[in-house]
Design an enzyme around this catalytic site. Structure first.
Site, mmCIF file in Angstrom:
data_model
loop_
_atom_site.group_PDB
_atom_site.id
_atom_site.type_symbol
_atom_site.label_atom_id
_atom_site.label_comp_id
_atom_site.label_asym_id
_atom_site.label_seq_id
_atom_site.Cartn_x
_atom_site.Cartn_y
_atom_site.Cartn_z
ATOM 1 N N GLY A 88 46.782 53.644 28.356
ATOM 2 C CA GLY A 88 46.988 52.140 28.882
ATOM 3 C C GLY A 88 46.654 51.040 28.027
ATOM 4 N N GLY A 97 44.912 49.966 34.970
ATOM 5 C CA GLY A 97 44.851 48.367 35.897
ATOM 6 C C GLY A 97 44.162 48.832 37.179
ATOM 7 C CG ASP A 134 38.256 42.031 41.165
ATOM 8 O OD1 ASP A 134 38.238 40.735 40.938
ATOM 9 O OD2 ASP A 134 37.981 42.680 39.889
ATOM 10 C CG HIS A 155 34.321 19.241 8.183
ATOM 11 N ND1 HIS A 155 35.207 19.890 8.001
ATOM 12 C CD2 HIS A 155 33.764 18.912 7.202
ATOM 13 C CE1 HIS A 155 35.533 20.820 6.575
ATOM 14 N NE2 HIS A 155 34.240 19.448 6.439
HETATM 15 P P1 FAD Z 1 33.590 43.305 42.469
HETATM 16 O O1 FAD Z 1 32.126 42.556 41.069
HETATM 17 O O2 FAD Z 1 33.818 44.261 42.343
HETATM 18 O O3 FAD Z 1 32.126 43.441 43.202
HETATM 19 C C1 FAD Z 1 32.485 44.011 44.956
HETATM 20 C C2 FAD Z 1 31.024 45.133 44.871
HETATM 21 O O4 FAD Z 1 31.389 45.162 47.070
HETATM 22 C C3 FAD Z 1 30.314 45.702 44.958
HETATM 23 O O5 FAD Z 1 29.429 45.977 44.142
HETATM 24 C C4 FAD Z 1 30.368 47.071 45.704
HETATM 25 O O6 FAD Z 1 29.687 47.876 45.818
HETATM 26 C C5 FAD Z 1 30.936 46.090 46.727
HETATM 27 N N1 FAD Z 1 31.152 46.040 48.262
HETATM 28 C C6 FAD Z 1 32.244 46.929 48.121
HETATM 29 N N2 FAD Z 1 32.546 47.941 49.720
HETATM 30 C C7 FAD Z 1 31.513 47.315 50.672
HETATM 31 C C8 FAD Z 1 31.110 47.198 51.484
HETATM 32 N N3 FAD Z 1 31.916 47.438 52.616
HETATM 33 N N4 FAD Z 1 30.086 47.278 52.057
HETATM 34 C C9 FAD Z 1 28.495 46.011 51.280
HETATM 35 N N5 FAD Z 1 28.874 46.226 49.991
HETATM 36 C C10 FAD Z 1 30.654 46.880 49.365
HETATM 37 N N6 FAD Z 1 36.122 40.299 33.835
HETATM 38 C C11 FAD Z 1 36.457 39.306 33.187
HETATM 39 O O7 FAD Z 1 35.920 37.550 34.055
HETATM 40 N N7 FAD Z 1 35.304 39.341 32.102
HETATM 41 C C12 FAD Z 1 35.162 40.172 31.535
HETATM 42 O O8 FAD Z 1 34.745 40.095 30.532
HETATM 43 C C13 FAD Z 1 35.023 41.309 32.053
HETATM 44 N N8 FAD Z 1 35.561 42.823 31.821
HETATM 45 C C14 FAD Z 1 35.937 43.443 32.786
HETATM 46 C C15 FAD Z 1 34.592 45.050 32.227
HETATM 47 C C16 FAD Z 1 35.646 46.328 32.508
HETATM 48 C C17 FAD Z 1 35.031 47.782 32.277
HETATM 49 C C18 FAD Z 1 35.498 46.095 34.124
HETATM 50 C C19 FAD Z 1 35.717 47.471 35.118
HETATM 51 C C20 FAD Z 1 35.746 44.892 35.007
HETATM 52 C C21 FAD Z 1 35.810 43.703 34.149
HETATM 53 N N9 FAD Z 1 36.687 42.710 34.754
HETATM 54 C C22 FAD Z 1 35.950 41.057 33.890
HETATM 55 C C23 FAD Z 1 36.989 42.430 36.033
HETATM 56 C C24 FAD Z 1 35.228 41.878 36.530
HETATM 57 O O9 FAD Z 1 34.513 42.761 36.954
HETATM 58 C C25 FAD Z 1 36.257 41.442 38.354
HETATM 59 O O10 FAD Z 1 36.662 40.924 38.286
HETATM 60 C C26 FAD Z 1 35.117 41.254 39.452
HETATM 61 O O11 FAD Z 1 33.781 41.986 39.309
HETATM 62 C C27 FAD Z 1 35.396 41.137 40.497
HETATM 63 O O12 FAD Z 1 34.374 40.196 40.993
HETATM 64 P P2 FAD Z 1 33.873 40.756 43.099
HETATM 65 O O13 FAD Z 1 33.472 39.620 43.321
HETATM 66 O O14 FAD Z 1 35.177 40.385 43.204
HETATM 67 O O15 FAD Z 1 33.998 41.954 42.964
HETATM 68 P P1 NAD Z 2 45.332 45.748 32.813
HETATM 69 O O1 NAD Z 2 46.439 45.275 33.241
HETATM 70 O O2 NAD Z 2 44.857 45.403 31.974
HETATM 71 O O3 NAD Z 2 46.390 46.668 31.613
HETATM 72 C C1 NAD Z 2 46.704 48.262 32.177
HETATM 73 C C2 NAD Z 2 47.995 48.605 31.048
HETATM 74 O O4 NAD Z 2 48.184 49.864 31.326
HETATM 75 C C3 NAD Z 2 48.622 47.748 31.062
HETATM 76 O O5 NAD Z 2 49.272 47.465 29.176
HETATM 77 C C4 NAD Z 2 50.342 48.443 31.574
HETATM 78 O O6 NAD Z 2 51.602 48.583 30.859
HETATM 79 C C5 NAD Z 2 49.522 49.899 31.172
HETATM 80 N N1 NAD Z 2 50.322 51.002 32.574
HETATM 81 C C6 NAD Z 2 50.028 50.791 33.449
HETATM 82 N N2 NAD Z 2 50.673 52.251 33.609
HETATM 83 C C7 NAD Z 2 50.687 52.864 32.511
HETATM 84 C C8 NAD Z 2 50.700 54.130 32.482
HETATM 85 N N3 NAD Z 2 50.893 55.410 33.779
HETATM 86 N N4 NAD Z 2 50.700 54.568 31.447
HETATM 87 C C9 NAD Z 2 50.932 54.270 30.801
HETATM 88 N N5 NAD Z 2 50.648 52.728 30.621
HETATM 89 C C10 NAD Z 2 50.099 52.103 31.696
HETATM 90 O O7 NAD Z 2 44.493 46.347 33.270
HETATM 91 P P2 NAD Z 2 42.976 47.925 33.222
HETATM 92 O O8 NAD Z 2 42.527 47.513 31.613
HETATM 93 O O9 NAD Z 2 43.013 49.092 33.846
HETATM 94 O O10 NAD Z 2 42.269 46.159 33.813
HETATM 95 C C11 NAD Z 2 42.334 45.981 34.538
HETATM 96 C C12 NAD Z 2 41.962 44.702 35.274
HETATM 97 O O11 NAD Z 2 40.371 44.816 34.640
HETATM 98 C C13 NAD Z 2 42.314 43.668 34.491
HETATM 99 O O12 NAD Z 2 43.151 42.922 35.354
HETATM 100 C C14 NAD Z 2 41.331 42.304 33.905
HETATM 101 O O13 NAD Z 2 41.519 41.131 34.495
HETATM 102 C C15 NAD Z 2 39.946 43.167 34.314
HETATM 103 N N6 NAD Z 2 39.284 42.969 33.110
HETATM 104 C C16 NAD Z 2 39.140 42.166 32.541
HETATM 105 C C17 NAD Z 2 38.490 41.972 31.008
HETATM 106 C C18 NAD Z 2 38.091 40.100 30.747
HETATM 107 O O14 NAD Z 2 37.909 39.253 31.275
HETATM 108 N N7 NAD Z 2 37.577 40.503 29.084
HETATM 109 C C19 NAD Z 2 37.930 42.817 30.568
HETATM 110 C C20 NAD Z 2 38.087 44.217 31.047
HETATM 111 C C21 NAD Z 2 38.913 44.102 32.205
#
Ligand code: FAD
Ligand code: NAD
Length: 462
Positions: free
Chosen positions: A178, A268, A309, A441
């Site tokens: 991915g 994803g 999310d 600038h």
């Molecule tokens: P989350 O941040 O997932 O928080 C949910 C919380 O709910 C967790 O702490 C969990 O433990 C808690 N929870 C779940 N079930 C229960 C329960 N039953 N009882 C009590 N607590 C519970 N987004 C960006 O905008 N910019 C980025 O640069 C970016 N980078 C990312 C990099 C990575 C590697 C990943 C994985 C994601 C990234 N994202 C980024 C996406 C971003 O992290 C998420 O969109 C965001 O965290 C969603 O926020 P949320 O509050 O919906 O949920």
């Molecule tokens: P993504 O949806 O960005 O990318 C997934 C990729 O995997 C796509 O290119 C898709 O075509 C590919 N894919 C799907 N199934 C596949 C398969 N079976 N084999 C090969 N390729 C396949 O998802 P992600 O990178 O896992 O990120 C998850 C979410 O976390 C995103 O929705 C993103 O918004 C969020 N995120 C955001 C940031 C940021 O804002 N900088 C950083 C990290 C994550």
């Protein structure tokens, strides 16, 4: 603990903790229940923040290696102390964990740790023991990485982003399944530190949600940095043992074999609602598992709301935050509005990519008559002066009115620059509004002004 709160927020990610603080600031009695021992959710603990820390440290290291000489530095004994880099990442995260706890105290939000599960629409249990009652609940439980059915995560060899952020030594080889946002960000980190990184992407381009021109240039520049991309690649089988992960991959009708020390599966994420007993509260989910909500974030149960999310839409921290703020305001009778078209997205590679609004392809699909401009950073004096001039600013505007419909930037500090596009789309500005606004600038932002000038008439510097 049979106290009654006005609001109980479940989950302390950027959606949940922001909602809790805002609701408390608006005068409500608020509790926030978090499953993990620390606050901040995916974003702070295993997402945005640790990944950006590693991206920044590794970029620093890579630039010293590849560019220091051009700037007149001779660094004889450069070596990598990866454990120090990891320590730095962890200390940033811990600092913010404590910071959110401090904000909760300051705003009188009750911090509770344990897993929340609904008993009824106005009561939950915490870890199956204590009970908590509230007039309203906000579900902000976020998302989890999607697994491939034939290659389950073990976080040792087959990694989700969580495992890939927790390496204790730099891997020699890494397969990334991915080439989306997580893939290219984390792939960049380890490539810069010396790992051989190979991508297997199902579609015919990387980061498929980006504007095509941006995604093509990003692939070209990342390839130049040493990343290898296989597009149209379908992983059909996988296995792992103590030393490696092996994959069968169908590319152009032929099965090829790949193996590496580790595989990162980044295909994803899916909504996370396990253990909440949504049925018990009468809360429905759609076929993909996202909680069903109306335009006011209300679930199928009238006093339970859902954000971030866990509901359909872009999985981004700032989108979750906007929804957290909005739902808190709704609870006190305000009428907030989120402009979803104006939610930006940033990819923190080098160069950075940032976009907001419609891509050129999306505009065409909607049969909109648009005017498109593209101004290169090579013609921007600041970009040239800092030696960082790859990329461009692209604007999509309505053909007749010049209203800005999309902005796409690939280049230095794109993530900071995009704020101008976000404001333009939120406030329905026209290219003329940007073209007739003074931009200091020499700054990178002049590239935005030039791209706007190209919509209205002509750029000055090309
Ligand atoms: P989350 O941040 O997932 O928080 C949910 C919380 O709910 C967790 O702490 C969990 O433990 C808690 N929870 C779940 N079930 C229960 C329960 N039953 N009882 C009590 N607590 C519970 N987004 C960006 O905008 N910019 C980025 O640069 C970016 N980078 C990312 C990099 C990575 C590697 C990943 C994985 C994601 C990234 N994202 C980024 C996406 C971003 O992290 C998420 O969109 C965001 O965290 C969603 O926020 P949320 O509050 O919906 O949920
Ligand atoms: P993504 O949806 O960005 O990318 C997934 C990729 O995997 C796509 O290119 C898709 O075509 C590919 N894919 C799907 N199934 C596949 C398969 N079976 N084999 C090969 N390729 C396949 O998802 P992600 O990178 O896992 O990120 C998850 C979410 O976390 C995103 O929705 C993103 O918004 C969020 N995120 C955001 C940031 C940021 O804002 N900088 C950083 C990290 C994550």
């Amino acid at each position: 603990m049979s106290d009654e709160y006005d609001v109980c927020v479940i989950g302390s990610g950027p959606g949940g903790y922001v909602c809790a603080i805002k609701a408390a600031q608006l005068g409500l009695r608020v509790a926030c229940v978090e499953k993990y021992p620390v606050l901040g959710g995916t974003c702070l603990n295993v997402g945005c923040i640790p990944s950006k820390s590693l991206l920044s440290s590794s970029e620093f290291y890579y630039r010293i290696q590849t560019q220091a000489k051009d700037y007149g530095f001779n660094i004889a004994d450069l070596s990598l102390d990866f454990s120090k880099m990891v320590e730095k990442k962890s200390s940033v995260v811990t600092g913010f964990n404590q910071g959110i706890s401090g904000l909760f105290k300051k705003n009188k939000v009750k911090e509770i740790h344990g897993t929340a599960s609904f008993v009824s629409s106005n009561e939950i249990t915490i870890d199956g023991k204590e009970k908590l009652k509230a007039k309203n609940f906000i579900i902000a439980t976020g998302s989890k990485p999607t697994e491939l059915p034939f290659l389950p995560f073990d976080e040792k060899k087959v990694l989700s982003s969580t495992g890939a952020l927790a390496f204790t030594k730099v891997p020699k080889t890494l397969l990334v399944i991915g080439a989306g946002i997580i893939g290219v960000e984390l792939g960049s980190v380890y490539n810069r530190l010396g790992t051989k990184v190979i991508f297997l992407e199902f579609l015919d381009r990387i980061c498929p949600t980006l504007d095509t021109a941006v995604s093509k240039l990003l692939q070209k520049l990342l390839t130049k940095q040493g990343l290898t991309f296989h597009l149209g690649a379908k992983v059909t089988k996988g296995s792992s043992n103590a030393s490696c992960v092996s994959l069968d991959v169908e590319i152009k009708g032929k099965v090829e074999k790949f193996s590496a020390e580790h595989a990162l599966v980044a295909v994803g994420r899916k909504p996370y609602t396990e253990g909440l007993n949504l049925k018990g509260a009468g809360v429905s989910v759609d076929e993909k598992g996202f909680i069903t909500i109306d335009e006011n974030f209300k679930t199928t149960c009238s006093n339970i709301y859902a954000i971030g999310d866990a509901v359909d839409g872009p999985m981004l921290a700032h989108k979750a935050e906007e929804e957290g703020m909005a739902v808190a305001e709704l609870l006190v009778g305000k009428s907030p509005k989120i402009e979803y078209m104006a939610i930006p997205s940033v990819v923190y590679t080098d160069p950075e990519v940032a976009c907001v609004g419609l891509t050129e392809d999306a505009a065409k699909k909607r049969s909109l008559k648009v005017k498109v401009s593209q101004f290169p950073f090579k013609a921007n004096s600041r970009a040239r002066a800092i030696g960082d001039d790859e990329g461009f600013v692209k604007i999509i505007a309505d053909d007749a009115s010049h209203q800005i419909l999309g902005m796409h930037i690939i280049g230095p500090h794109a993530g900071e620059l995009i704020a101008e596009g976000v404001l333009a789309i939120t406030k329905k500005l026209k290219a003329e509004d940007i073209a007739h606004t003074s931009h200091a600038h020499p700054t990178l932002s002049e590239a935005i002004k030039e791209a706007a000038l190209m919509i209205t008439s002509k750029a000055l510097h090309i």
